[in-house]
Design a protein around this motif. Sequence first.
Motif, PDB file in Angstrom:
ATOM      1  N   ARG A  75       0.821  -1.215   0.000  1.00  0.00           N
ATOM      2  CA  ARG A  75       0.000   0.000   0.000  1.00  0.00           C
ATOM      3  C   ARG A  75       0.852   1.262   0.000  1.00  0.00           C
ATOM      4  NH1 ARG A  75      -2.937  -1.505   3.931  1.00  0.00           N
ATOM      5  NH2 ARG A  75      -4.394  -2.599   2.565  1.00  0.00           N
ATOM      6  N   SER A  76       2.084   1.164   0.491  1.00  0.00           N
ATOM      7  CA  SER A  76       2.950   2.342   0.570  1.00  0.00           C
ATOM      8  C   SER A  76       3.327   2.891  -0.802  1.00  0.00           C
ATOM      9  CB  SER A  76       4.222   1.999   1.348  1.00  0.00           C
ATOM     10  OG  SER A  76       4.977   1.008   0.659  1.00  0.00           O
ATOM     11  N   ALA A  77       3.113   2.117  -1.865  1.00  0.00           N
ATOM     12  CA  ALA A  77       3.418   2.597  -3.211  1.00  0.00           C
ATOM     13  C   ALA A  77       2.387   3.600  -3.715  1.00  0.00           C
ATOM     14  CB  ALA A  77       3.498   1.416  -4.185  1.00  0.00           C
ATOM     15  N   TYR A  78       1.279   3.783  -2.985  1.00  0.00           N
ATOM     16  CA  TYR A  78       0.203   4.656  -3.455  1.00  0.00           C
ATOM     17  C   TYR A  78      -0.089   5.794  -2.478  1.00  0.00           C
ATOM     18  CZ  TYR A  78      -0.542   0.356  -6.102  1.00  0.00           C
ATOM     19  OH  TYR A  78      -0.360  -0.754  -6.885  1.00  0.00           O
ATOM     20  N   VAL A  79       0.838   6.140  -1.572  1.00  0.00           N
ATOM     21  CA  VAL A  79       0.568   7.143  -0.560  1.00  0.00           C
ATOM     22  C   VAL A  79       1.415   8.381  -0.808  1.00  0.00           C
ATOM     23  CG1 VAL A  79      -0.072   5.411   1.153  1.00  0.00           C
ATOM     24  CG2 VAL A  79       2.284   6.220   1.036  1.00  0.00           C
ATOM     25  N   LEU A  80       0.916   9.527  -0.329  1.00  0.00           N
ATOM     26  CA  LEU A  80       1.673  10.763  -0.380  1.00  0.00           C
ATOM     27  C   LEU A  80       2.805  10.745   0.647  1.00  0.00           C
ATOM     28  CD1 LEU A  80      -1.318  13.261  -0.605  1.00  0.00           C
ATOM     29  CD2 LEU A  80       0.531  13.115  -2.286  1.00  0.00           C
ATOM     30  N   SER A  81       3.939  11.355   0.285  1.00  0.00           N
ATOM     31  CA  SER A  81       5.108  11.448   1.169  1.00  0.00           C
ATOM     32  C   SER A  81       5.476  10.091   1.742  1.00  0.00           C
ATOM     33  CB  SER A  81       4.843  12.444   2.299  1.00  0.00           C
ATOM     34  OG  SER A  81       4.468  13.698   1.798  1.00  0.00           O
ATOM     35  N   PRO A  82       5.804   9.106   0.897  1.00  0.00           N
ATOM     36  CA  PRO A  82       6.088   7.762   1.419  1.00  0.00           C
ATOM     37  C   PRO A  82       7.296   7.728   2.345  1.00  0.00           C
ATOM     38  CG  PRO A  82       6.684   7.921  -0.902  1.00  0.00           C
ATOM     39  CD  PRO A  82       5.955   9.171  -0.573  1.00  0.00           C
ATOM     40  N   ASP A  83       8.305   8.606   2.120  1.00  0.00           N
ATOM     41  CA  ASP A  83       9.478   8.589   2.981  1.00  0.00           C
ATOM     42  C   ASP A  83       9.146   8.976   4.413  1.00  0.00           C
ATOM     43  OD1 ASP A  83       8.760  11.066   2.014  1.00  0.00           O
ATOM     44  OD2 ASP A  83      10.776  11.902   2.180  1.00  0.00           O
ATOM     45  N   LYS A  84       8.059   9.737   4.628  1.00  0.00           N
ATOM     46  CA  LYS A  84       7.655  10.120   5.970  1.00  0.00           C
ATOM     47  C   LYS A  84       6.539   9.255   6.537  1.00  0.00           C
ATOM     48  CE  LYS A  84       8.849  14.968   5.117  1.00  0.00           C
ATOM     49  NZ  LYS A  84       8.360  16.369   5.128  1.00  0.00           N
ATOM     50  N   VAL A  85       5.778   8.627   5.668  1.00  0.00           N
ATOM     51  CA  VAL A  85       4.584   7.906   6.102  1.00  0.00           C
ATOM     52  C   VAL A  85       4.846   6.415   6.313  1.00  0.00           C
ATOM     53  CG1 VAL A  85       2.233   7.265   5.401  1.00  0.00           C
ATOM     54  CG2 VAL A  85       3.043   9.577   5.044  1.00  0.00           C
ATOM     55  N   CYS A  86       5.822   5.839   5.609  1.00  0.00           N
ATOM     56  CA  CYS A  86       6.018   4.388   5.663  1.00  0.00           C
ATOM     57  C   CYS A  86       6.324   3.898   7.071  1.00  0.00           C
ATOM     58  CB  CYS A  86       7.132   3.968   4.708  1.00  0.00           C
ATOM     59  SG  CYS A  86       6.610   3.967   2.974  1.00  0.00           S
ATOM     60  N   GLY A  87       7.130   4.652   7.820  1.00  0.00           N
ATOM     61  CA  GLY A  87       7.416   4.242   9.195  1.00  0.00           C
ATOM     62  C   GLY A  87       6.156   4.187  10.042  1.00  0.00           C
ATOM     63  N   ALA A  88       5.289   5.197   9.896  1.00  0.00           N
ATOM     64  CA  ALA A  88       4.037   5.189  10.644  1.00  0.00           C
ATOM     65  C   ALA A  88       3.113   4.071  10.172  1.00  0.00           C
ATOM     66  CB  ALA A  88       3.341   6.540  10.495  1.00  0.00           C
ATOM     67  N   MET A  89       3.125   3.760   8.878  1.00  0.00           N
ATOM     68  CA  MET A  89       2.288   2.676   8.365  1.00  0.00           C
ATOM     69  C   MET A  89       2.726   1.334   8.944  1.00  0.00           C
ATOM     70  SD  MET A  89       1.855   3.804   4.351  1.00  0.00           S
ATOM     71  CE  MET A  89       0.764   2.419   3.984  1.00  0.00           C
ATOM     72  N   GLU A  90       4.038   1.103   8.997  1.00  0.00           N
ATOM     73  CA  GLU A  90       4.543  -0.165   9.544  1.00  0.00           C
ATOM     74  C   GLU A  90       4.204  -0.292  11.018  1.00  0.00           C
ATOM     75  OE1 GLU A  90       8.752  -2.625  10.018  1.00  0.00           O
ATOM     76  OE2 GLU A  90       8.738  -0.601   9.189  1.00  0.00           O
ATOM     77  N   ALA A  91       4.394   0.797  11.782  1.00  0.00           N
ATOM     78  CA  ALA A  91       4.086   0.746  13.208  1.00  0.00           C
ATOM     79  C   ALA A  91       2.586   0.551  13.440  1.00  0.00           C
ATOM     80  CB  ALA A  91       4.564   2.026  13.889  1.00  0.00           C
ATOM     81  N   TYR A  92       1.774   1.194  12.615  1.00  0.00           N
ATOM     82  CA  TYR A  92       0.325   1.075  12.789  1.00  0.00           C
ATOM     83  C   TYR A  92      -0.165  -0.321  12.427  1.00  0.00           C
ATOM     84  CZ  TYR A  92      -4.512   2.711  12.932  1.00  0.00           C
ATOM     85  OH  TYR A  92      -5.834   2.880  13.255  1.00  0.00           O
ATOM     86  N   SER A  93       0.517  -0.985  11.483  1.00  0.00           N
ATOM     87  CA  SER A  93       0.105  -2.333  11.092  1.00  0.00           C
ATOM     88  C   SER A  93       0.305  -3.340  12.218  1.00  0.00           C
ATOM     89  CB  SER A  93       0.890  -2.778   9.853  1.00  0.00           C
ATOM     90  OG  SER A  93       2.262  -2.930  10.161  1.00  0.00           O
ATOM     91  N   ARG A  94       1.180  -3.018  13.186  1.00  0.00           N
ATOM     92  CA  ARG A  94       1.378  -3.916  14.319  1.00  0.00           C
ATOM     93  C   ARG A  94       0.300  -3.750  15.378  1.00  0.00           C
ATOM     94  NH1 ARG A  94       7.884  -2.675  15.016  1.00  0.00           N
ATOM     95  NH2 ARG A  94       8.489  -3.365  12.917  1.00  0.00           N
ATOM     96  N   GLU A  95      -0.392  -2.623  15.376  1.00  0.00           N
ATOM     97  CA  GLU A  95      -1.477  -2.396  16.323  1.00  0.00           C
ATOM     98  C   GLU A  95      -2.837  -2.777  15.750  1.00  0.00           C
ATOM     99  OE1 GLU A  95      -1.350   1.646  17.497  1.00  0.00           O
ATOM    100  OE2 GLU A  95       0.738   1.583  18.186  1.00  0.00           O
TER     101      GLU A  95
END
Length: 413
Positions: free
Chosen positions: A222-242
């Motif tokens: 999903r990170s291939a389709y988001v704005l500002s992936p360099d800033k958002v990917c870390g939050a996406m990975e952490a959120y996927s664990r919750e």
Amino acid sequence: MAEVIQFNCPACGTMLRLPLEMASRQGPCPTCDREIVAPDPHRGIGAYEVAIAPPPKEIEPFRIFADSPPLVPKEPEPAAAEMEESEPVEVESPPMAAETDGPPPAVVPPPGGPRRLWPILVPSCLASAVIGGVVVHSFIARAPRPPIFIPPASLPVLPAPAVEKEVVVAELKKPEPAPEPVVEETESEVAPIEEKASQEKASAPAEATLRAFLDAPDWAARSAYVLSPDKVCGAMEAYSREVPDGPILYQSISVKQSHLDEKTGATLFIFFVATEKHPKGIPVAVKETPGGWLVDWPAFVEFRDGLFQKFVEGPIDQTGDFHLVVSRPPAERAASTENEHFSSFLLQSPLDAKPQIAFVRKSSQVAAEFEAQLATAGSFQPVLEVVKRKTSGGRGYFEVLSVKEVDWFPKEK
């Protein structure tokens, strides 16, 4: 021979070998028994250890402040302490009648037995009625009477003149058939249809990106389709664990709004994604960038999972950034929730029905920004930094610390 992946366990360093089809799979290490995720060479993702969620914190009970705003500076409330330390005050009761040993005195009837009152009352009532009638008759007799008009006999009464009725005989003609109305397509009727078709055609690439974003199997894809992936990917990975990760099930997608950035010339579409939990639709922003159409992931997750409502129900002394709708409270409520230091406003998430009272310091830049935005409109939609505090008396309240953005449109930074 089948292809294999060779890597070191990120927890204990043991060399492990797995088939290639087990890339990105999660499981325990055979040596240290820690939960790890295998690497994915095709996506460039290395192996990592699955973080163990800390035990949930005890949530302090919180009651939303609604009576009056907090005081500045905060002053201790000694009333409760003084009441606890002070001695109880004895209230002197009024003196009571002295009790006697003997029985209560008996009631002695008047001499001659009980008196009969009807021989006295009946003549009195008759006399009052007669006197009242005489007074009324004299008042009526003295009242002035209107004069009676008698017409003189010399004036004969003439009969009313007869009104001649004018009869108009219309010439009977056979009615001509009315011409059939010609229905002409006006510009106002055709314009909305053409505009809607044009908008749907222009939003087709953006909707295709949104569908790929929703159908992605995990956060990495999903990170291939988001704005500002360099800033958002870390939050996406952490959120996927919750929150459980995977494809996002939806029922329908409709475009509701479009916006053209005058500075960059980029187009922004606001889609509503209807799900089983949110049948009216979750607002999702898809923006045009030099790299293609991209989705605003933080706002989507905030609306879908109700993060502002969780913030409201969570513990004290928490801070967060939220996409909210700001409006003024009713006059009576504002009068009861404001003082010389604070102004009160209503904050509401678009998917939550109940707004929350929040306070803004009158001397702050936030208060000036709120007044400027609400001067010409009943509400506006900013991104706000909000903190939840507690007064010295134990009552909770919300305070707006800053205005991150004056609108919800994502900014590519």
